[in-house]
Scaffold this motif. Structure first.
Motif, PDB file in Angstrom:
ATOM      1  N   ASN A  18     -29.542  10.240   6.135  1.00  0.00           N
ATOM      2  CA  ASN A  18     -30.995  10.240   5.964  1.00  0.00           C
ATOM      3  C   ASN A  18     -31.416   9.446   4.725  1.00  0.00           C
ATOM      4  O   ASN A  18     -32.549   9.583   4.262  1.00  0.00           O
ATOM      5  N   LYS A  19     -30.518   8.625   4.196  1.00  0.00           N
ATOM      6  CA  LYS A  19     -30.791   7.800   3.022  1.00  0.00           C
ATOM      7  C   LYS A  19     -31.297   8.618   1.831  1.00  0.00           C
ATOM      8  O   LYS A  19     -32.077   8.155   1.022  1.00  0.00           O
ATOM      9  N   ARG A  53     -33.405  10.946   1.595  1.00  0.00           N
ATOM     10  CA  ARG A  53     -34.863  11.068   1.521  1.00  0.00           C
ATOM     11  C   ARG A  53     -35.321  12.449   1.040  1.00  0.00           C
ATOM     12  O   ARG A  53     -36.434  12.596   0.558  1.00  0.00           O
TER      13      ARG A  53
END
Length: 264
Positions: A241-242, A244
């Motif tokens: 999900n980078k 986030r």
């Protein structure tokens, strides 16, 4: 102190890391005509008795002045993360870990293991944070947001190689437990400019995935976090999900330009 221990759900043999703002609890006790110093001593005694001799109790005793070139004295430099931790630092049955920025005051089974750690990297694989992870410690956060308490996240970020932080060295005088002073260099995983730690989304995720529960008592709120489960969730967020749910870009950099984290 029974209500505090019940809210923290501490059992004999537990490995507990405390990050707490005890002010609401202190105010409640003061209204019952208790003395502040007595209450603080009773908190420490109750926590020690709760984990027992086969358990471990650790307080965060962080101080960021080393980042400014100020001398760190392992015996005398105070914690910036709470008066109860500072009181524990004065007690002979507690030891302090060595890192001058992210140190811990520790009692119990693992205190000698933690005392032996000589990590120069705040969040490395030889750090107390790694030890907490390996030993499946439980973290208790009292009346604090994760943004201002959950420093363990930076260990997970470093171990999983996030791009918005980098390792930075800090050099300053260091006085060890024998009173010997030397110039030493220690590192930590710092934020890039205009990156802000933003952990609010983690709270619901932790609860939904059984990594955290919240107990309320009086005016206070105790978050109880399983660090091993929390690590898995954070690592998954970084990989898929980078990250986030851990940070955001575009915020206003703090006055000190993000060289270190202030947590309470």
């Amino acid at each position: 102190m029974r209500e505090l221990i019940n809210a923290f759900e501490i059992k004999k043999g537990d490995f507990i890391l405390i990050a707490a703002d005890f002010r609401k609890f202190l105010r409640h006790k003061i209204r019952q005509n208790f003395d502040i110093k007595t209450i603080q001593n009773d908190i420490i005694l109750a926590l020690k008795n709760a984990v027992g001799t086969n358990g471990t109790l650790a307080f965060q005793t962080f101080n960021w002045d080393f980042c400014k070139g100020t001398i760190f004295d392992i015996k005398n430099t105070p914690s910036m993360t709470g008066s109860v931790g500072n009181l524990a630092l004065k007690m002979s049955e507690f030891i302090r870990t060595k890192h001058p920025i992210y140190s811990f005051c520790v009692y119990g089974k693992f205190k000698d293991d933690l005392k032996k750690l000589n990590n120069t990297d705040a969040f490395g694989d030889d750090s107390p944070f790694a030890f907490f992870h390996q030993k499946n410690a439980k973290m208790i956060v009292l009346d604090l947001e994760l943004n201002h308490s959950f420093t363990f996240v930076h260990y997970a970020e470093q171990r999983n190689g996030v791009s918005y932080r980098f390792i930075k060295n800090f050099t300053a005088p260091y006085t060890d437990e024998n009173g010997v002073s030397k110039i030493k260099t220690y590192s930590m995983f710092v934020r890039k400019e205009s990156v802000l730690t933003e952990l609010a989304p983690l709270e619901a995720i932790f609860i939904n995935k059984n990594a955290m529960k919240i107990n309320k008592f009086y005016e206070s709120e105790a978050k109880i976090i399983n660090l091993s489960r929390a690590y898995e969730i954070i690592a998954d967020d970084i990989k898929h999900n980078k990250a986030r749910n851990l940070h955001k870009w575009g915020g206003v950099a703090r006055v000190y330009n993000a060289p270190y984290e202030r947590v309470a």
